[in-house]
Write a protein that holds these residues in place. Structure first.
Motif, PDB file in Angstrom:
ATOM      1  N   UNK A   1       0.835  -1.105  -0.062  1.00 31.72           N
ATOM      2  CA  UNK A   1       0.094   0.010  -0.030  1.00 31.72           C
ATOM      3  C   UNK A   1       0.861   1.128   0.171  1.00 31.72           C
ATOM      4  N   UNK A   2       0.613   1.968  -0.867  1.00 30.74           N
ATOM      5  CA  UNK A   2       1.196   3.468  -0.985  1.00 30.74           C
ATOM      6  C   UNK A   2       0.064   4.433  -1.035  1.00 30.74           C
TER       7      UNK A   2
ATOM      8  N   UNK B   1       7.653   5.627  -1.762  1.00 29.06           N
ATOM      9  CA  UNK B   1       7.494   4.472  -2.425  1.00 29.06           C
ATOM     10  C   UNK B   1       7.972   4.584  -3.929  1.00 29.06           C
ATOM     11  N   UNK B   2       7.495   5.830  -4.474  1.00 31.94           N
ATOM     12  CA  UNK B   2       7.850   6.225  -5.929  1.00 31.94           C
ATOM     13  C   UNK B   2       9.735   5.832  -5.942  1.00 31.94           C
ATOM     14  N   UNK B   3      10.107   6.587  -5.071  1.00 34.16           N
ATOM     15  CA  UNK B   3      11.789   6.489  -4.864  1.00 34.16           C
ATOM     16  C   UNK B   3      12.218   5.082  -4.817  1.00 34.16           C
TER      17      UNK B   3
ATOM     18  N   UNK C   1       3.021   2.859  -6.917  1.00 33.14           N
ATOM     19  CA  UNK C   1       2.458   1.470  -6.894  1.00 33.14           C
ATOM     20  C   UNK C   1       3.539   0.425  -6.854  1.00 33.14           C
ATOM     21  N   UNK C   2       4.398   0.525  -7.714  1.00 30.73           N
ATOM     22  CA  UNK C   2       5.349  -0.380  -7.895  1.00 30.73           C
ATOM     23  C   UNK C   2       6.289  -0.311  -6.810  1.00 30.73           C
ATOM     24  N   UNK C   3       6.717   0.565  -6.341  1.00 29.33           N
ATOM     25  CA  UNK C   3       7.490   0.893  -4.999  1.00 29.33           C
ATOM     26  C   UNK C   3       7.104   0.098  -3.857  1.00 29.33           C
ATOM     27  N   UNK C   4       5.837   0.388  -3.515  1.00 30.87           N
ATOM     28  CA  UNK C   4       5.013  -0.484  -2.443  1.00 30.87           C
ATOM     29  C   UNK C   4       5.132  -1.816  -2.830  1.00 30.87           C
TER      30      UNK C   4
END
Length: 514
Positions: A87-88, A255-257, A446-449
């Protein structure tokens, strides 16, 4: 990774949800970080009064459930094939609720909300703050402890939770009474969702979200008793802070980072969505800023803590959506061609400050404005001025980051909806004098989470494995058209930048006392 059931192996996947400012989206990711299914729904923002921005907590929860079920259905897979959930969430948006019943006392108060602007201003100008700054400067001089230096430079902002929560406690008697009775829970969106997912058993957040509230001591990695006491915020209502990944929640920018695989010191990520957020990896030490960059915990996985320095501009996507609603264009995809159809903006400057100006100017009373309008001004000139303002604010944040951190830049990656605009991306690369990469997937939160949650359960084994999954759509190289000098641009954009900076100054303190 495979799940074995009744002797048969079934391929597994990762579910990941990003709760943004304007939408909630869910993706199903496979082992190659490819999207197998998706679902999206709008976030209904409420504006009860000018400057107030809210969200309905129960409506947000229903939207969350809707996209999770919708993404799995879209993938053609089954829920039991989902290995875990990441979850982000947007940061700084909070609500409070009854500890016994779980019923919210009020709507979520958005990070864009300005109801506490006068409270923030009065505190920043107060004798108390001046005294604190003075004492902390002395303590820093004697001890050289960066924590005291940070406290000597602290400037409150409406984007931090601190004073919006203080405002709520002062104005809503039901809330203050619940606090007195020990029957109140506070939470940002991640905390609320985790509370609902566990049917009220877990009241917790993670370090990335906690560090963005303004109530968290990033040096000591705990809620700041000093600050909460100073502003009369009860520690008893705050959630427990967990390692990133343990609760499968993470703040959107961090999360994006992580999704951009910016794991090394000097890696820079620019997210251009509703707002622009620029982050640089500062390693194991938080950055102490004099110009409004904010030190946040990027992630804490096991014993490892990674810090980021962050600057932001609040109204990037907001300005473009506003322009669309004014019918300057019908489709956002038209803006790139419109901007390139004219040689320049015809002297028009746009100041993107619907929510004030953030670092390095830090003026919540600034207004959004067009300046330099003429009878010859066309829609294309207006659109170009808006897009230029996005790149100009990027340049401001980038130069502030370089000047303050003194960290050599390793790479720059951009994501978010606005990064699909080639004009903004190219001008940003030109003004930076450095290449800027755009990933194939633009929604990196979303990808980072998903990456963090997947590492937690062993779906992916290491950060090195994640780097191999990274895909780049295009790298924008700085053009020779803009010859770069030390610390700034020379050539075509120098007078345009200077004129835009004059427009910024004229927009500042617009809503101040006459």
């Amino acid at each position: 990774m495979e799940i074995q059931r009744n002797g048969f192996k079934r391929e597994s996947y990762i579910l990941s949800v990003d709760v943004g400012t304007t939408s909630i989206r869910c993706h199903v990711f496979d082992k190659e970080a490819q999207i197998r299914g998706s679902c999206i729904t709008k976030v209904n923002l409420l504006y009860p009064e000018p400057g107030l921005v809210e969200l309905d907590p129960e409506e947000l929860w229903r939207g969350f459930v809707k996209v999770v079920n919708g993404a799995v259905q879209d993938s053609g897979l089954q829920m039991r094939q989902m290995e875990t959930l990441g979850i982000s969430t947007q940061r700084g948006t909070f609500t409070t609720w009854d500890r016994k019943t779980g019923v919210p006392f009020h709507n979520f108060i958005s990070w864009q909300d300005l109801r506490a602007v006068e409270l923030v201003r009065s505190w920043n100008n107060s004798c108390t703050m001046k005294a604190i700054h003075g004492v902390m400067m002395v303590l820093h001089f004697l001890s050289k402890n960066k924590r005291f230096q940070a406290a000597s430079l602290i400037v409150f902002s409406t984007q931090h939770v601190t004073f919006r929560l203080a405002w709520a406690l002062r104005h809503w008697k039901q809330l203050s009474q619940a606090v007195a009775e020990g029957n109140c829970c506070f939470g940002t969106i991640d905390t609320w969702l985790l509370y609902k997912l566990t049917k009220g058993l877990v009241h917790a957040t993670d370090y990335s979200n906690a560090s963005a509230t303004g109530m968290f001591d990033s040096y000591q990695l705990c809620w700041s008793e000093f600050l909460c006491c100073l502003v009369s915020l009860p520690l008893s209502i705050l959630p427990k802070v967990l390692n990133t990944g343990l609760g499968f929640g993470m703040a959107d920018q961090q999360a994006a980072m992580f999704g951009e695989c910016c794991f090394d010191i000097g890696d820079v990520k620019i997210t251009m969505g509703t707002g622009t957020f620029m982050n640089i990896n500062t390693g194991s030490e938080p950055h102490t800023s004099v110009a409004g960059l904010y030190p946040v915990v990027g992630w804490k996985i096991g014993p490892e803590v990674v810090y980021l320095a962050e600057g932001n501009a609040a109204d990037t996507g907001t300005a473009i959506k506003w322009a669309q609603e004014l019918e300057l264009f019908s489709d956002v995809r038209e803006t790139d061609a419109m901007a390139n159809s004219v040689a320049n903006s015809d002297g028009v400057c746009f100041v993107p400050s619907f929510s004030g100006l953030q670092a390095p100017l830090n003026d919540p009373k600034a207004c959004a404005s067009f300046m330099g309008l003429k009878p010859s001004t066309t829609k294309s000139h207006l659109v170009r001025a808006i897009l230029e303002s996005v790149a100009f604010r990027n340049k401001q944040l980038y130069e502030t980051m370089l000047r303050e951190t003194h960290i050599p830049i390793r790479k720059i990656r951009a994501d978010g909806g606005i990064c699909t605009n080639d004009f903004v991306m190219q001008l940003t690369a030109d003004l930076f004098g450095r290449k800027v990469a755009r990933p194939t997937q633009h929604e990196m939160s979303c990808l980072g989470a998903a990456f963090v949650a997947g590492l937690e359960v062993g779906f992916w084994k290491s950060q090195d494995e994640l780097k191999k999954l990274q895909r780049t759509d295009r790298v924008f190289l700085p053009r020779n058209l803009y010859r770069m000098g030390d610390g700034g641009t020379e050539g075509e954009y120098t007078p345009i930048l200077q004129r835009w900076e004059q427009a910024l100054k004229r927009s500042m303190n617009w809503y101040g006392n006459p």
